[in-house]
Design a protein around this motif. Structure first.
Motif, short mmCIF file in Angstrom:
data_model
loop_
_atom_site.label_atom_id
_atom_site.label_comp_id
_atom_site.label_asym_id
_atom_site.label_seq_id
_atom_site.Cartn_x
_atom_site.Cartn_y
_atom_site.Cartn_z
N PHE A 299 0.86 -1.24 0.02
CA PHE A 299 -0.03 0.03 0.00
C PHE A 299 0.99 1.31 -0.19
O PHE A 299 0.71 2.17 -0.56
CB PHE A 299 -0.74 0.02 1.25
CG PHE A 299 -1.86 1.22 1.44
CD1 PHE A 299 -3.13 1.28 0.56
CD2 PHE A 299 -1.42 2.47 2.08
CE1 PHE A 299 -4.08 2.23 0.74
CE2 PHE A 299 -2.18 3.32 2.13
CZ PHE A 299 -3.37 3.53 1.55
N ILE A 300 1.92 1.37 0.90
CA ILE A 300 2.60 2.50 0.97
C ILE A 300 3.46 2.44 -0.32
O ILE A 300 3.66 3.99 -1.00
CB ILE A 300 3.68 2.46 2.08
CG1 ILE A 300 2.88 2.62 3.44
CG2 ILE A 300 4.76 3.55 2.13
CD1 ILE A 300 2.05 3.87 3.66
N ASP A 301 4.06 1.49 -1.00
CA ASP A 301 4.71 1.51 -2.11
C ASP A 301 4.04 2.07 -3.45
O ASP A 301 4.23 2.91 -4.04
CB ASP A 301 5.17 0.13 -2.53
CG ASP A 301 6.52 -0.25 -1.96
OD1 ASP A 301 7.14 0.63 -1.63
OD2 ASP A 301 6.84 -1.49 -1.86
N ARG A 302 2.78 1.71 -3.46
CA ARG A 302 1.60 2.21 -4.34
C ARG A 302 1.55 3.67 -4.35
O ARG A 302 1.61 4.56 -5.17
CB ARG A 302 0.34 1.38 -4.31
CG ARG A 302 -0.47 1.75 -5.41
CD ARG A 302 -1.73 1.25 -5.51
NE ARG A 302 -2.63 1.82 -6.59
CZ ARG A 302 -4.07 1.34 -6.88
NH1 ARG A 302 -4.20 0.24 -6.16
NH2 ARG A 302 -4.63 1.79 -7.72
N GLY A 303 1.42 3.98 -3.04
CA GLY A 303 1.16 5.35 -2.56
C GLY A 303 2.29 6.57 -2.97
O GLY A 303 2.19 7.34 -3.56
N CYS A 304 3.59 5.89 -2.67
CA CYS A 304 4.88 6.61 -2.85
C CYS A 304 5.15 6.87 -4.48
O CYS A 304 5.49 7.71 -5.00
CB CYS A 304 5.82 5.97 -2.36
SG CYS A 304 5.76 6.17 -0.38
N ASN A 305 4.79 5.44 -5.10
CA ASN A 305 5.25 5.39 -6.50
C ASN A 305 4.23 6.29 -7.40
O ASN A 305 4.83 6.61 -8.51
CB ASN A 305 5.39 3.98 -7.12
CG ASN A 305 6.40 3.04 -6.12
OD1 ASN A 305 7.53 3.87 -6.09
ND2 ASN A 305 6.44 1.83 -6.12
N GLU A 306 3.03 6.33 -6.76
CA GLU A 306 1.99 6.96 -7.59
C GLU A 306 1.79 8.27 -7.27
O GLU A 306 1.92 9.24 -7.97
CB GLU A 306 0.58 6.05 -7.80
CG GLU A 306 0.77 4.74 -8.33
CD GLU A 306 -0.43 3.94 -8.62
OE1 GLU A 306 -1.46 4.54 -7.84
OE2 GLU A 306 -0.37 2.89 -8.84
N PHE A 307 1.25 8.44 -6.00
CA PHE A 307 0.69 9.75 -5.73
C PHE A 307 2.07 10.75 -5.23
O PHE A 307 1.99 11.87 -5.89
CB PHE A 307 -0.05 9.63 -4.48
CG PHE A 307 -0.32 10.84 -3.83
CD1 PHE A 307 -1.23 11.68 -4.41
CD2 PHE A 307 0.32 11.45 -2.58
CE1 PHE A 307 -1.72 12.92 -3.79
CE2 PHE A 307 -0.20 12.61 -2.19
CZ PHE A 307 -1.12 13.45 -2.79
N VAL A 308 3.08 10.18 -4.50
CA VAL A 308 4.09 11.14 -4.07
C VAL A 308 4.92 11.34 -5.29
O VAL A 308 5.17 12.61 -5.30
CB VAL A 308 4.88 10.32 -3.08
CG1 VAL A 308 6.11 11.53 -2.67
CG2 VAL A 308 3.88 10.20 -1.69
N SER A 309 5.13 10.49 -5.96
CA SER A 309 5.78 10.54 -7.52
C SER A 309 5.14 11.59 -8.23
O SER A 309 6.11 12.61 -8.76
CB SER A 309 6.16 9.15 -8.19
OG SER A 309 7.11 8.65 -7.17
N SER A 310 4.16 11.44 -8.49
CA SER A 310 3.20 12.42 -9.49
C SER A 310 3.39 13.87 -8.60
O SER A 310 3.43 14.95 -9.43
CB SER A 310 2.01 11.93 -9.45
OG SER A 310 1.82 10.90 -10.15
N LEU A 311 3.07 13.86 -7.31
CA LEU A 311 3.16 15.30 -6.57
C LEU A 311 4.28 15.84 -6.77
O LEU A 311 4.56 17.14 -7.00
CB LEU A 311 2.84 15.07 -5.23
CG LEU A 311 2.59 16.18 -4.28
CD1 LEU A 311 1.47 16.97 -4.76
CD2 LEU A 311 2.45 15.61 -2.86
N CYS A 312 5.54 15.16 -6.64
CA CYS A 312 6.88 15.72 -6.86
C CYS A 312 7.22 16.35 -8.35
O CYS A 312 7.68 17.48 -8.41
CB CYS A 312 7.88 14.73 -6.54
SG CYS A 312 7.82 14.09 -4.76
N LEU A 313 6.41 15.59 -9.31
CA LEU A 313 6.49 15.94 -10.65
C LEU A 313 5.89 17.08 -10.94
O LEU A 313 6.21 18.12 -11.64
CB LEU A 313 6.03 14.99 -11.66
CG LEU A 313 6.33 15.04 -13.08
CD1 LEU A 313 7.71 15.53 -13.57
CD2 LEU A 313 5.59 13.89 -13.91
#
Length: 808
Positions: A299-313
């Motif tokens: 769950f955390i991996d998905r949140g980091c790879n999708e949401f957090v990465s997109s937010l940083c971009l």
């Protein structure tokens, strides 16, 4: 060879002195000059004066010695001079060769410089000739070049509408905007000319169409982040309002990020109201069988790879477009970076709050404590990825909020471990109770020896304990092992390879307050408090507690007070490097609490066992007709049962507690009851009661006797040894026997039966108590009270009593 003059020689000599650091007199420069004419090394040396002085002052032998010394010095100086000449000669030869070579090199250089100077003069003359010849043509060429450049610019302007249309067809928007920006200033400057006005109008129409397409592409939101960034940049170059673009950019980014959040929420939504059941010892947490949710790390991996990465971009793209983008002209005066930065912070905080809410909801489902490493790795990854947001957006509260979530998750996990330890402890006590209730089935049914493993499976039944010491040892070891396992699991939060372990909270407060106080100390207090609750006489818990369990728990608490608490806290402090900056519970405080619980449990054990025996004695007294009873021929069965139960209790207590200290016993302890009852004091006491003409009241005699007897505290606290425990139980039992006798009326044979029973008790009970006089006194009181309550007090002969007791 040339002849050198005196001045030349002096000059050369002076140069040599200068080379060797000597002055004109041949001495070191720092030595003062000597004016003595007899100083052979001085500048004012006079040979005649020196010789005259030697002839006057020295003998012939001394003159000969002086001559020999001087000859040696002359030879030494000659040798030094030759060496000096040879050394300087080599240097002079080397210097001469160097100078000769330099002269040759400089002569060649002069010839080359003369040749170079002639060539430069010829070049200058030739250049001047060419310039003069081309002077007229140069002006014409410059004019033609300017015309050519102008024609190219005009050609570019006339071809601009077609070029823009072509770029529009090919969707080369960046090239179209660049071409238009190059020509915009010229078209604006010459817009008063009809031809340029037409070109400008055509270009405006085309660029309006291009801007419309860019806006449509921006609104559709189907493009990638890179295309979106290019689109925004082109719109800014077309003088679109920056604030409106900021809102549109963030709105588009929000729609994409919300899709990521919805995907995360979909993983939680199947279990909104169904909590994950707590993990049973030795097994994983049971989840609803209708669907299988991903674990916390996925769950955390998905949140980091999708949401957090997109937010940083999004943050990076937004900053490049609106904050770090160089503003010129009117845009520079509108403080667009400040406005854009404020919108970005609000945007990030809003979406991060929703993301954190989902993460916390998912964290709340982690009720099982089987594998803590999965949760720690998930929290570490969660915290690590949020640091990228901190670097991209300084001043944002997102990283701090993420750290708070990690802290709350760690705190909640500590609470879960505490609850699991408490549940394990209570389950272990249940297993102990079952083993005590069915000792023959303990081998197959008790699971205390296995530890009811909190983090592992149970052991086989054949290892289950079968006696109180084994039960105690197994219970204590299993609790200690579970504490160690829990500490090892919690220690993962402070591992060096975990990023958030460097935070001040995990270096200080988490170790001292979270682990030491909230987990270890709280569990120790729970053990003591739950053990004390077994001492409640009212209610199901107090009434149904087996006495053996009270005894075992009292020994467990005593062991905790003597060694276990200190060991556990020392282990915790060493494993977590606890710094006692904040106030923590002292070891002595916990030891005192454990000792208090042990004392209370042992006192209650004495009370319960005393009441069990007292109940038998009370019923045996209350259910018998003592006035019309027959002459005693044997000891009553209840007295034998009392002795058997007391012996059984003595064996039981001896399994867990040391013997204790006894007072010295007399050699005839088992027969002292008879001697006491048949003593002159007792005979006088009974005679006064039995003889109608007794001059003194028997009650008065009894009270006088009590004045000189030591007061017996029936329900006083006992010590932690077998003798003290047995003394307390026997005191309660005999005191109950005494009080029951005082409420009954006896006949002659009733009194004699009490005499037999008391003598039988005396034969055995004196072995269990610390002071045999205590048993003598209470049995004496029982017989005396029976005599007072007897209608026909005729005591039985002591010899008859002994025969009956020995036979019974």
């Amino acid at each position: 060879m040339p002849t050198f003059s005196t001045s030349t020689k002096r000059r050369v000599h002076g140069m040599l002195k200068l080379y060797y650091g000597l002055n004109e007199e041949g001495k070191a420069a720092d030595q003062p000059e000597s004016l003595d004419p007899c100083d052979i090394n001085g500048p004012h040396f006079d040979p005649e004066v020196y010789l005259n002085k030697l002839r006057r002052e020295c003998s012939l032998g001394e003159l000969m010695d002086q001559e020999s010394c001087m000859v040696k010095q002359i030879r030494s100086l000659d040798s030094d001079m030759q060496t000096l000449v040879y050394e300087n000669y080599n240097k002079f030869i080397s210097a001469t060769d160097t100078i000769r070579k330099m002269k040759n090199d400089f002569k060649k250089m002069e010839d080359e410089m003369d040749c170079l100077s002639a060539n430069m003069a010829a070049i200058t003359e030739f250049s001047a000739c060419i310039s003069g010849t081309l002077q007229d043509q140069h002006t014409q060429i410059t004019k033609l070049s300017g015309v050519h450049t102008l024609l190219r610019k005009l050609q570019f302007l006339f071809e601009l509408p077609a070029r823009l249309n072509k770029c529009l067809e090919l969707q080369a928007y960046a090239q179209a905007v660049s071409s238009h920006r190059r020509a915009r200033c010229v078209l604006q400057q010459y817009s008063h000319l009809p031809s340029f006005k037409g070109i400008q109008d055509d270009c405006h129409a085309i660029m309006d169409k291009l801007a419309q397409e860019l806006r449509q592409k921006f609104r559709d939101g189907g493009s990638s982040a890179k295309d979106l960034s290019e689109c925004v940049e082109l719109l800014l170059q077309l003088d679109e309002p920056a604030e409106e673009l900021c809102d549109k950019f963030l709105s588009h980014a929000r729609s994409r990020l919300e899709m990521d959040l919805q995907g995360l929420e979909a993983e939680i939504r199947p279990f909104p109201s169904t909590p994950v059941e707590s993990e049973a010892p030795g097994g994983p947490a049971r989840k609803p069988s209708s669907a299988v949710a991903t674990d916390i790390l996925e769950f955390i991996d998905r949140g980091c790879n999708e949401f957090v990465s997109s937010l940083c971009l999004v943050i990076t793209s937004y900053q490049e477009l609106f904050i770090n983008h160089a503003q010129t002209g009117e845009l520079a005066s509108k403080n667009i970076p400040q406005m854009a930065n404020g919108k970005l912070h609000a945007f990030v905080d809003d979406l991060a709050a929703r993301y954190f809410s989902l993460v916390e909801r998912r964290m709340q489902e982690e009720k099982g404590v089987g594998d803590n490493s999965l949760l720690v790795r998930a929290l570490d990854r969660f915290h690590r990825r949020l640091q990228a947001v901190a670097k991209l957006l300084p001043g944002s509260s997102v990283p701090n909020q993420g750290t708070e979530i990690v802290i709350r998750a760690a705190t909640e996990r500590v609470k879960q471990y505490l609850a699991a330890l408490q549940s394990f402890y209570m389950d272990s006590l249940t297993d102990v109770r079952q083993a005590l209730a069915a000792p023959r089935l303990a081998v197959a049914g008790a699971s205390v020896a296995a530890g009811g493993a909190l983090l592992g499976g149970p052991a086989s039944g054949r290892d289950a304990p079968t006696s109180l010491p084994e039960l105690l040892s197994s219970l204590s070891a299993s609790i200690l092992n579970q504490i160690k396992s829990v500490l090892a699991s919690v220690h993962l939060f402070t591992a060096k390879d975990i990023t958030f372990s460097n935070k001040p909270y995990f270096k200080g407060e988490f170790c001292s307050q979270g682990v030491r106080e909230s987990l270890v100390v709280s569990f120790i207090k729970f053990v003591c408090q739950s053990s004390r609750q077994f001492c409640e006489s009212a209610g199901d818990k107090g009434g149904s507690t087996p006495p053996a369990l009270l005894l075992l728990l009292s020994r467990l608490c005593l062991d905790y007070e003597t060694s276990t608490i200190s060991y556990i806290l020392t282990l915790t402090d060493e494993q977590f490097l606890v710094q006692h900056h904040s106030p923590v519970t002292a070891v002595t405080t916990l030891c005192a609490e454990a000792r208090e619980a042990a004392q209370k449990l042992l006192n209650h054990y004495v009370k319960v066992q005393g009441l069990i025996i007292s109940q038998m004695l009370r019923k045996s007294v209350e259910t018998r007709d003592w006035v019309n009873t027959i002459e005693p021929r044997n000891v009553r069965a209840v007295m034998k049962r009392v002795v058997e139960d007391t012996t059984s209790i003595d064996v039981q207590v001896g399994l867990l507690y040391e013997e204790g200290v006894r007072k010295a016993h007399s050699s005839d302890s088992s027969k002292r009851t008879f001697s006491v009852y048949s003593s002159s004091r007792q005979q006088a006491r009974y005679a006064a009661s039995y003889t109608p003409s007794a001059p003194m009241d028997t009650n008065l005699l009894s009270n006088i006797h009590k004045l000189f007897s030591e007061r017996i505290d029936i329900f006083s606290s006992v010590e932690f040894n077998k003798v003290s425990v047995m003394t307390g139980i026997i005191k309660i039992s005999l005191k109950t026997f005494l009080e029951c006798v005082r409420l009954r009326t006896f006949g002659r044979y009733g009194l004699q039966q009490i005499q037999v029973d008391c003598h039988y008790l005396q034969m055995y009970l004196w072995r269990f108590v610390s002071d045999e006089n205590l048993v003598h006194f209470l049995l004496d009181e029982i017989v005396g009270s029976t005599a007072h309550r007897c209608l026909d007090p005729a005591p039985m002969e002591q010899s008859v009593i002994e025969v009956i007791c020995e036979r019974g």
